[in-house]
Each structure stands twice: as structure tokens, then as C-alpha cells.
Design an enzyme around this catalytic site. Structure first.
Site, PDB file in Angstrom:
ATOM      1  N   GLN A  82       8.334  11.824  -6.510  1.00 30.77           N
ATOM      2  CA  GLN A  82       7.082  11.240  -6.978  1.00 30.77           C
ATOM      3  C   GLN A  82       6.002  11.127  -5.911  1.00 30.77           C
ATOM      4  O   GLN A  82       4.817  11.284  -6.202  1.00 30.77           O
ATOM      5  CB  GLN A  82       7.366   9.855  -7.562  1.00 30.77           C
ATOM      6  CG  GLN A  82       6.219   9.222  -8.312  1.00 30.77           C
ATOM      7  CD  GLN A  82       6.693   8.105  -9.199  1.00 30.77           C
ATOM      8  OE1 GLN A  82       7.124   8.336 -10.322  1.00 30.77           O
ATOM      9  NE2 GLN A  82       6.644   6.888  -8.701  1.00 30.77           N
ATOM     10  N   GLU A 126      -2.587   8.677  -7.841  1.00 31.54           N
ATOM     11  CA  GLU A 126      -2.728   7.830  -6.657  1.00 31.54           C
ATOM     12  C   GLU A 126      -3.565   8.472  -5.558  1.00 31.54           C
ATOM     13  O   GLU A 126      -3.539   8.040  -4.408  1.00 31.54           O
ATOM     14  CB  GLU A 126      -1.347   7.431  -6.144  1.00 31.54           C
ATOM     15  CG  GLU A 126      -0.585   6.610  -7.179  1.00 31.54           C
ATOM     16  CD  GLU A 126       0.748   6.094  -6.700  1.00 31.54           C
ATOM     17  OE1 GLU A 126       1.150   6.441  -5.567  1.00 31.54           O
ATOM     18  OE2 GLU A 126       1.394   5.347  -7.443  1.00 31.54           O
ATOM     19  N   ASP A 154       8.793   8.594  -1.808  1.00 36.78           N
ATOM     20  CA  ASP A 154       9.246   7.802  -2.950  1.00 36.78           C
ATOM     21  C   ASP A 154       9.829   8.798  -3.931  1.00 36.78           C
ATOM     22  O   ASP A 154       9.104   9.511  -4.618  1.00 36.78           O
ATOM     23  CB  ASP A 154       8.090   7.026  -3.581  1.00 36.78           C
ATOM     24  CG  ASP A 154       8.518   6.298  -4.861  1.00 36.78           C
ATOM     25  OD1 ASP A 154       9.727   6.290  -5.166  1.00 36.78           O
ATOM     26  OD2 ASP A 154       7.647   5.748  -5.548  1.00 36.78           O
ATOM     27  N   GLU A 190      12.288   5.826  -0.607  1.00 30.25           N
ATOM     28  CA  GLU A 190      12.272   4.803  -1.657  1.00 30.25           C
ATOM     29  C   GLU A 190      13.005   5.307  -2.897  1.00 30.25           C
ATOM     30  O   GLU A 190      12.820   6.445  -3.309  1.00 30.25           O
ATOM     31  CB  GLU A 190      10.815   4.476  -1.996  1.00 30.25           C
ATOM     32  CG  GLU A 190      10.616   3.438  -3.077  1.00 30.25           C
ATOM     33  CD  GLU A 190       9.139   3.239  -3.379  1.00 30.25           C
ATOM     34  OE1 GLU A 190       8.818   2.927  -4.537  1.00 30.25           O
ATOM     35  OE2 GLU A 190       8.311   3.399  -2.457  1.00 30.25           O
ATOM     36  N   ASP A 203      12.740  -0.188  -4.989  1.00 27.61           N
ATOM     37  CA  ASP A 203      11.640  -0.501  -5.904  1.00 27.61           C
ATOM     38  C   ASP A 203      12.224  -0.805  -7.281  1.00 27.61           C
ATOM     39  O   ASP A 203      12.448  -1.957  -7.633  1.00 27.61           O
ATOM     40  CB  ASP A 203      10.652   0.652  -5.956  1.00 27.61           C
ATOM     41  CG  ASP A 203       9.548   0.448  -6.984  1.00 27.61           C
ATOM     42  OD1 ASP A 203       9.362  -0.694  -7.446  1.00 27.61           O
ATOM     43  OD2 ASP A 203       8.861   1.417  -7.354  1.00 27.61           O
ATOM     44  N   LYS A 207       5.846  -5.462  -5.629  1.00 30.73           N
ATOM     45  CA  LYS A 207       4.806  -5.206  -6.625  1.00 30.73           C
ATOM     46  C   LYS A 207       4.597  -6.488  -7.423  1.00 30.73           C
ATOM     47  O   LYS A 207       5.513  -6.936  -8.123  1.00 30.73           O
ATOM     48  CB  LYS A 207       5.213  -4.070  -7.563  1.00 30.73           C
ATOM     49  CG  LYS A 207       5.286  -2.704  -6.901  1.00 30.73           C
ATOM     50  CD  LYS A 207       5.796  -1.657  -7.883  1.00 30.73           C
ATOM     51  CE  LYS A 207       5.747  -0.260  -7.288  1.00 30.73           C
ATOM     52  NZ  LYS A 207       6.360   0.750  -8.196  1.00 30.73           N
ATOM     53  N   ARG A 227       0.150  -0.125  -7.854  1.00 31.41           N
ATOM     54  CA  ARG A 227       0.761   0.602  -8.961  1.00 31.41           C
ATOM     55  C   ARG A 227      -0.080   1.851  -9.214  1.00 31.41           C
ATOM     56  O   ARG A 227      -1.196   1.974  -8.724  1.00 31.41           O
ATOM     57  CB  ARG A 227       0.818  -0.245 -10.244  1.00 31.41           C
ATOM     58  CG  ARG A 227       1.604  -1.540 -10.165  1.00 31.41           C
ATOM     59  CD  ARG A 227       3.040  -1.372  -9.670  1.00 31.41           C
ATOM     60  NE  ARG A 227       3.898  -0.525 -10.475  1.00 31.41           N
ATOM     61  CZ  ARG A 227       4.848  -0.956 -11.311  1.00 31.41           C
ATOM     62  NH1 ARG A 227       5.037  -2.261 -11.479  1.00 31.41           N
ATOM     63  NH2 ARG A 227       5.633  -0.113 -11.954  1.00 31.41           N
ATOM     64  N   SER A 228       0.473   2.768  -9.993  1.00 31.44           N
ATOM     65  CA  SER A 228      -0.278   4.005 -10.240  1.00 31.44           C
ATOM     66  C   SER A 228      -1.526   3.750 -11.076  1.00 31.44           C
ATOM     67  O   SER A 228      -2.516   4.469 -10.966  1.00 31.44           O
ATOM     68  CB  SER A 228       0.616   5.042 -10.922  1.00 31.44           C
ATOM     69  OG  SER A 228       1.216   4.504 -12.079  1.00 31.44           O
ATOM     70  N   LYS A 231       1.701   0.120   0.759  1.00 33.83           N
ATOM     71  CA  LYS A 231       1.659   1.410   0.079  1.00 33.83           C
ATOM     72  C   LYS A 231       0.576   1.305  -0.983  1.00 33.83           C
ATOM     73  O   LYS A 231       0.750   0.621  -1.981  1.00 33.83           O
ATOM     74  CB  LYS A 231       3.023   1.710  -0.560  1.00 33.83           C
ATOM     75  CG  LYS A 231       3.198   3.152  -0.951  1.00 33.83           C
ATOM     76  CD  LYS A 231       4.612   3.430  -1.448  1.00 33.83           C
ATOM     77  CE  LYS A 231       4.732   3.134  -2.911  1.00 33.83           C
ATOM     78  NZ  LYS A 231       5.900   3.780  -3.534  1.00 33.83           N
TER      79      LYS A 231
END
Length: 431
Positions: free
Chosen positions: A163, A205, A242, A288, A315, A340, A369-370, A391
Site C-alpha cells: 500500500q 495520499e 506499509d 507496517e 496498524d 490513528k 488516514r487516506s 505518517k
């Protein structure tokens, strides 16, 4: 003391054009706070519930009118009269009002919006910047940025399985310089991809989302970009990934399918072998979600094999949940937690997770978050907690840059007391 006199929520949009919740808090003193809740694309099974309307005639079912109404009609009357600085008391009242283990009644997006807006209003009341209000005078560490410059998986429409492929400018002397280094590598990568005839469009992102022959090739082109920018991989700049492996884990077979590489049916042990091989060939400092969120045996094996020299971030594995984290600590799984705020739903619980991680010698990485917005609360949280790492996307898209710009302001305000630890922020691995 300044009591809350009104709380108001509305439906606004995030960076993907999907609805999200914005909350405003008003107090008798005139102090005011506003916050917008982020949203994820790849979500862990055990995250707090993000309440969506499900009405396909509005926003393809992704509306948040019910969450907004829960704030305006249920939460607002409950917390009216609270001292705005009573963050823990307000968060606890909302948790009790919801009454479910996963905030499924009122919605974590409703509760979090209020929790963050309350903190902003309290900071406004006492006349302090948010990071200082939340963290006190010890809040001075700027986080090492983990910049996602190649997007894949559920964050992009390409054939890359993993990702996120990130750069970490750990060799910079200051946060400001780390941003410059990251931006220069980002622009160098665009040139590298262009020269190879690859797509330079960006994903959710802000990273590039080219079609590549393999996940390994993503690392190779980043190394090329680092060198093109005049830096040395493994010294000035390290790599991070990630993997988000739950997205390509086949629950029916219990195996991992790397469709982009044409490799299917991989066991947990074979995935661990693959990561170990990549870490030998590339200066990877952080991985991650290398295994599925429920593959705890796989995570244990990965930790045993490379956990002494690579940061292993949970995560989907931990979902910012202290119960999950405590179990991971007890079993010796991973050595870091991704933080998060919308995975757990209140600032109080977020800070508890960070504190638990630090006490156990785990690192904590504050994360976006995205689906993001102009809200930069997480930048202040990273400094307030001296988390050491953040991040928050690539060097493009205003929803990502907003966080970096806020951190630049904070560093400038802190002046000589500002600290940027770089590689030292990975304090529990050997580098």
C-alpha cells in the site's frame, strides 16, 4: 473555567470527495474550537465504528447525516455545562453515552469530532497552541516524517500490492530540513518515473501510483530517486513500507496473494522470508502490517526474525486499542503501534495508547488516514506526545501538506528548544 454552551456538527467533505463530520464547540468565555474527522480506505476489523448512513440515494451510501444528528441531538445536550478543559471527563461521558465497546451506537466519527473540537476550544480558552495545551512544556520533539511517495494497494488504481512505500529523512538536522530533503526526493522520483515512461499521477495520499513490475521495483526506483536528489540511501534517507497485508490475505486459503507479482498462495513464513530478503537488499527501517491483522503467529515470527533491526508497526493489528496493544506486548509481537485517532474515537484513549506503548518500549507513529482534510490536529498531537514519528502522506495534496506546514510553524515557534531526533526516534532497534 469556561463551560460549554453549544456543540454543532455538520456534514463536510474529505479529500476523496466523501462526506465526513465537522464539529464546532462554543463556550461561555467565547473560546471556540473546530475539528474535522478523517476516514480510512483500508480499515482494521477491530476499529471503532465509523457511522455511515447507508442511503444509496445520497453520496453512494456514504453520508454521515446520522452521525451529525447524533452530535447535535444527543451528545451536545449531554456535554453542555462541562468545563471545556475537562477533556477526560467529556470523553468518558461520550463513551458512557454510547454504551457500546466499539462506539457503534453514536459513531466514532461523531464522538471523535467532539473530542478534538473540545481540545481546540480548551486551548483557545487558556491561550495556548494546541500542542502546548495537550503536552505541556515538555512538548518539544518534532516527529520524523514517514513520507509515502509511492502509493499502491487500496490507495491507488495500479498493480502494486503493497500500500505504501515511504522515505524517512532521518539524517536531517531539523524537521525543516527533513521536509526539504523529502520534497527533493519526491521531485526526483517524478523525474525518474517520467524518464521510464511511467505514470506520474498521484494516489489518495499524494504519492505517485505507477504500474510497476513488482513491489521490489518500487523500492528500486525510490533508491534511484534518493541518489538523483543527491542523498545516500541508508545514511541520509531510509525506506519504510506499509504492506497492509490484510488487503491481499485470502481468508479462505489462509495464504497471501501478491497478484501484482503473480505470486499467490504464500504462507506466513514465506512472507517473512520475503521481508527478510528485502531488508537485506534495501535500507528498510520500518514495516507496517506485514501480516494479516489476525495472523498473530505470523507477526510473532516476523518479530523474532527482524524485530531487533526493523521497526514493525501494528496498524490493523492494534487499531490504536490499548487492549489489543497490551496483548501484543505480552506476546512479544511487533515493536511499534500506529496511532490513528479515528480508530479508537477519543483523544483520551489515543493518549492512553501512546503512553502504554512508550512504557513497554514500543515506538508510536501518529498517522493520518487516506481520506483527510485541512484539519491538522494530528500534527499537534505528534508534538504534544513527543511521539517521535508521523505518517501523513507525500509532498503533494493540500490535505497532506497542511500537517507538514503546521509542524513547520510549531518548530519555528519552539525555536532553539525544538528537537528533531531523526534516526534516534527509532530507539528500540539497532541502527
Amino acid at each position: 473555567m469556561s463551560t460549554i454552551i453549544d456543540v454543532y456538527a455538520r456534514e463536510v467533505l474529505d479529500s476523496r470527495g466523501n462526506p465526513t463530520v465537522e464539529v464546532e464547540v462554543y463556550t461561555e468565555s467565547g473560546a471556540f474550537g473546530r475539528a474535522i474527522v478523517p476516514s480510512g480506505a483500508s480499515t482494521g476489523e477491530h476499529e471503532a465504528v465509523e457511522l455511515r448512513d447507508g442511503d444509496k440515494s445520497r453520496y453512494l451510501g456514504k453520508g454521515v447525516v446520522n452521525a451529525v444528528n447524533n452530535v447535535n441531538e444527543i451528545i451536545a445536550p449531554e456535554i453542555a455545562g462541562f468545563d471545556v478543559t475537562d477533556q477526560a471527563g467529556i470523553d468518558r461521558a461520550m463513551i458512557e453515552l454510547d454504551g457500546t465497546p466499539n462506539k457503534g451506537k453514536l459513531g466514532a466519527n461523531a464522538i471523535l469530532g467532539v473530542s478534538m473540537a473540545v481540545a481546540h476550544a480548551a486551548a483557545d480558552f487558556v491561550g495556548l497552541p494546541l500542542y502546548r495545551y495537550l503536552g505541556g512544556f515538555n512538548a518539544k520533539q518534532l516527529p520524523t516524517p514517514m513520507m509515502n511517495i509511492i502509493n499502491g494497494g487500496s490507495h491507488a488504481d495500479n498493480n502494486v500490492d503493497f500500500q505504501e512505500f515511504m522515505i524517512l529523512p532521518v539524517g536531517a538536522p531539523t524537521f525543516k530540513e527533513s521536509i526539504r530533503m523529502g520534497a527533493e526526493v519526491f521531485h526526483a522520483l517524478k523525474a525518474v518515473l517520467h524518464d521510464k515512461g511511467l505514470n506520474t499521477a498521484v494516489g489518495d495520499e499524494g504519492g505517485f501510483a505507477p504500474n510497476l513490475g513488482s513491489n521490489r521495483e518500487a523500492l528500486e526506483v525510490i533508491i534511484e530517486a534518493i541518489e538523483k536528489a543527491g542523498y545516500k540511501a541508508g545514511e541520509n534517507v531510509f525506506l519504510g513500507m506499509d504492506v497492509a497485508s490484510s488487503e491481499f490475505y485470502n481468508k479462505e486459503t489462509g495464504k497471501y496473494d501478491l497478484a501484482g507479482e503473480g505470486r499467490t498462495g504464500l504462507t506466513s513464513a514465506e512472507m517473512v522470508d520475503f521481508y527478510e530478503e528485502l531488508c537485506k537488499d534495501f535500507p528498510i527501517i520500518s514495516i507496517e502490517d506485514g501480516l494479516d491483522e489476525n495472523d498473530w503467529d505470523g507477526h510473532k515470527l516476523l518479530t523474532e526474525r527482524i524485530g531487533d533491526k526493523v521497526q514493525l508497526v501494528g496498524d490493523d493489528l492494534f487499531v490504536t486499542n490499548t487492549q489489543k496493544l497490551a496483548e501484543g506486548i505480552e506476546k512479544g509481537i511487533s515493536n511499534s503501534i500506529l496511532i490513528k485517532v479515528n480508530q479508537i474515537g477519543t483523544l483520551t484513549e489515543t493518549f492512553e495508547a501512546i503512553e502504554m506503548a512508550k512504557r513497554a518500549g514500543y515506538t508510536a507513529v501518529v498517522s493520518h488516514r487516506s481520506g483527510e482534510t485541512e484539519d491538522a490536529t494530528i500534527a499537534d498531537i505528534a508534538v504534544a506526545t513527543n511521539a517521535g514519528q508521523i505518517k501523513t502522506g507525500s509532498m503533494s495534496r493540500t490535505d497532506r501538506i497542511a500537517k507538514y506546514n503546521q509542524l513547520l510553524r510549531i518548530e519555528d515557534e519552539l525555536g532553539e528548544v525544538a528537537v528533531y531526533d531523526g534516526v534516534k526516534s527509532f530507539y528500540n532497534i539497532k541502527r
